[in-house]
Design a protein around this motif. Structure first.
Motif, PDB file in Angstrom:
ATOM      1  N   GLY A 255       1.879  29.411 -28.007  1.00 31.87           N
ATOM      2  CA  GLY A 255       2.433  29.663 -26.650  1.00 31.87           C
ATOM      3  C   GLY A 255       3.913  29.444 -26.425  1.00 31.87           C
ATOM      4  N   LEU A 256       4.527  28.688 -27.153  1.00 29.50           N
ATOM      5  CA  LEU A 256       5.836  28.222 -26.991  1.00 29.50           C
ATOM      6  C   LEU A 256       6.906  29.442 -27.443  1.00 29.50           C
ATOM      7  N   ILE A 257       6.281  30.393 -28.346  1.00 35.89           N
ATOM      8  CA  ILE A 257       7.290  31.557 -28.586  1.00 35.89           C
ATOM      9  C   ILE A 257       6.992  32.917 -27.937  1.00 35.89           C
ATOM     10  N   SER A 258       5.520  32.475 -27.060  1.00 31.80           N
ATOM     11  CA  SER A 258       5.001  34.037 -26.627  1.00 31.80           C
ATOM     12  C   SER A 258       5.974  35.002 -25.839  1.00 31.80           C
ATOM     13  N   TYR A 259       6.817  34.256 -25.105  1.00 33.29           N
ATOM     14  CA  TYR A 259       7.557  35.125 -24.225  1.00 33.29           C
ATOM     15  C   TYR A 259       8.574  36.068 -25.145  1.00 33.29           C
ATOM     16  N   SER A 260       9.196  35.365 -26.022  1.00 33.41           N
ATOM     17  CA  SER A 260      10.061  36.001 -27.042  1.00 33.41           C
ATOM     18  C   SER A 260       9.638  36.735 -27.776  1.00 33.41           C
ATOM     19  N   THR A 261       8.305  36.595 -28.326  1.00 34.49           N
ATOM     20  CA  THR A 261       7.448  37.502 -28.991  1.00 34.49           C
ATOM     21  C   THR A 261       7.154  38.733 -28.245  1.00 34.49           C
ATOM     22  N   TYR A 262       6.637  38.412 -27.246  1.00 33.78           N
ATOM     23  CA  TYR A 262       6.638  39.727 -26.125  1.00 33.78           C
ATOM     24  C   TYR A 262       7.656  40.431 -25.947  1.00 33.78           C
ATOM     25  N   LEU A 263       8.871  40.054 -25.770  1.00 34.21           N
ATOM     26  CA  LEU A 263      10.349  40.628 -25.794  1.00 34.21           C
ATOM     27  C   LEU A 263      10.460  41.654 -27.111  1.00 34.21           C
ATOM     28  N   TRP A 264      10.083  41.034 -28.152  1.00 33.71           N
ATOM     29  CA  TRP A 264      10.409  41.840 -29.744  1.00 33.71           C
ATOM     30  C   TRP A 264       9.342  42.959 -29.975  1.00 33.71           C
ATOM     31  N   PHE A 293       6.427  37.821 -34.355  1.00 33.86           N
ATOM     32  CA  PHE A 293       6.489  36.371 -34.133  1.00 33.86           C
ATOM     33  C   PHE A 293       7.506  35.868 -34.936  1.00 33.86           C
ATOM     34  N   ILE A 294       8.198  36.299 -36.084  1.00 31.21           N
ATOM     35  CA  ILE A 294       9.023  35.631 -36.691  1.00 31.21           C
ATOM     36  C   ILE A 294      10.260  35.551 -35.883  1.00 31.21           C
ATOM     37  N   LEU A 295      10.659  36.744 -35.489  1.00 30.92           N
ATOM     38  CA  LEU A 295      11.834  37.048 -34.476  1.00 30.92           C
ATOM     39  C   LEU A 295      11.575  36.073 -33.072  1.00 30.92           C
ATOM     40  N   GLY A 296      10.508  36.042 -32.739  1.00 31.65           N
ATOM     41  CA  GLY A 296      10.359  35.467 -31.442  1.00 31.65           C
ATOM     42  C   GLY A 296      10.620  33.762 -31.557  1.00 31.65           C
ATOM     43  N   TRP A 297      10.111  33.206 -32.730  1.00 32.28           N
ATOM     44  CA  TRP A 297      10.445  31.952 -33.057  1.00 32.28           C
ATOM     45  C   TRP A 297      12.153  31.741 -33.408  1.00 32.28           C
ATOM     46  N   PHE A 298      12.742  32.629 -33.724  1.00 33.83           N
ATOM     47  CA  PHE A 298      14.230  32.477 -33.784  1.00 33.83           C
ATOM     48  C   PHE A 298      14.809  32.549 -32.496  1.00 33.83           C
TER      49      PHE A 298
END
Length: 298
Positions: A255-264, A293-298
């Motif tokens: 959930g915490l990285i979901s927005y960024s993961t969605y962007l990638w 997911f990896i890029l979203g975490w980054f």
């Protein structure tokens, strides 16, 4: 096949979260629309603009001139919160041409950002009339938006999919949940919360598994995942099974990285399709999802 209902879940949660913030601050007399916009910009724009920047060299090297021009249009549209209008004018959401657009997924951010612009102004203008009248007005808008969406699903499906007037009712479900919890408590019955939260979660899973690109959307059928979402918001209280599930460290991390993961995810898939001539093997898609997911975490 119905993974696209994640956007509808997102709209309900967004309507709930943003309304909770606004009405809480309005009730305390300290709401500032400038501060509200600043917080939203800090939340959304840095990651979004970074992804757009990273896309530039890949677009330059891999896109043919016509596609590169369209990509340039999408950069402008994303920056002006209007990409949903652009993609509506270019193509439907499903199908070959749409899958080749690196920034196609930003249409949902445009809808959300348009809501961010309009809803606080509405609350400021109507707050003096009291909560009752605000809810009456919102209920009328909700019914009108839902009715137009169901009609549009069959008559104007592309516009229906992309535009705020036919998506607004999904955000308003979350708005109603925020008003309810502002002035009421959760249900006191543990059994009722357990059953209703499980039902809501099951409605979301059902939609993801059963819906597909031929499902009229959004329409009355979209009430299944959206009502399911609001049941989770209202009833997944501590000690319920769904609360425990959604509180797992791994799930919270997603959930915490979901927005960024969605962007990638969409740029990776779109550029992979361009690089391979349109066909991407399932194994490659899986690897790109992991990379998201990896890029979203980054």
């Amino acid at each position: 096949s119905g993974g696209f209902v994640g956007v509808d879940v997102f709209f309900v949660i967004s309507g709930y979260l943003i309304t909770t913030i606004i009405i809480s601050e309005m009730a305390e007399g300290k709401f500032s629309i400038v501060n509200f916009y600043e917080r939203r910009a800090r939340r959304l724009l840095p990651a979004l603009f970074f992804v757009m920047l990273v896309c530039l060299p890949f677009a330059w090297f891999w896109l043919v001139p016509g596609d590169l021009v369209e990509f340039g249009h999408s950069l402008i549209a994303v920056s002006t919160f209007s990409s949903n209008f652009l993609f509506w004018s270019e193509a439907g959401y499903f199908g070959g041409p749409a899958e080749l657009k690196p920034l196609l997924h930003t249409w949902s951010l445009a809808v959300e950002e348009q809501y961010y612009i309009l809803f606080p102004i509405f609350i400021i203008l109507t707050w003096q009339f009291g909560v009752k009248w605000i809810l009456v007005i919102l209920l009328f808008i909700f019914l009108l938006s839902l009715g137009v969406a169901h009609w549009g699903a069959y008559k104007i499906p592309s516009a229906n999919f992309y535009l705020l007037p036919t998506r607004g009712w999904e955000l308003l479900i979350g708005v109603f949940a925020a008003f309810y919890l502002k002035y009421n408590t959760h249900l006191t019955s543990y059994f009722a919360n357990q059953v209703l939260s499980f039902l809501g979660f099951s409605m979301i899973i059902f939609s993801v598994v059963v819906f597909n690109k031929s499902t009229p959307f959004p329409s009355l059928l979209t009430l299944i995942p959206t009502i399911g979402t609001v049941l989770v918001i209202l009833c997944a209280i501590p000690q319920t099974t769904i609360y425990k599930l959604l509180s797992l460290k791994f799930i919270v991390g997603v959930g915490l990285i979901s927005y960024s993961t969605y962007l990638w995810h969409q740029p990776l898939l779109a550029f992979a399709r361009h690089g391979s001539g349109g066909e991407v093997y399932s194994a490659v898609v899986f690897m790109l999802c992991i990379a998201s997911f990896i890029l979203g975490w980054f």
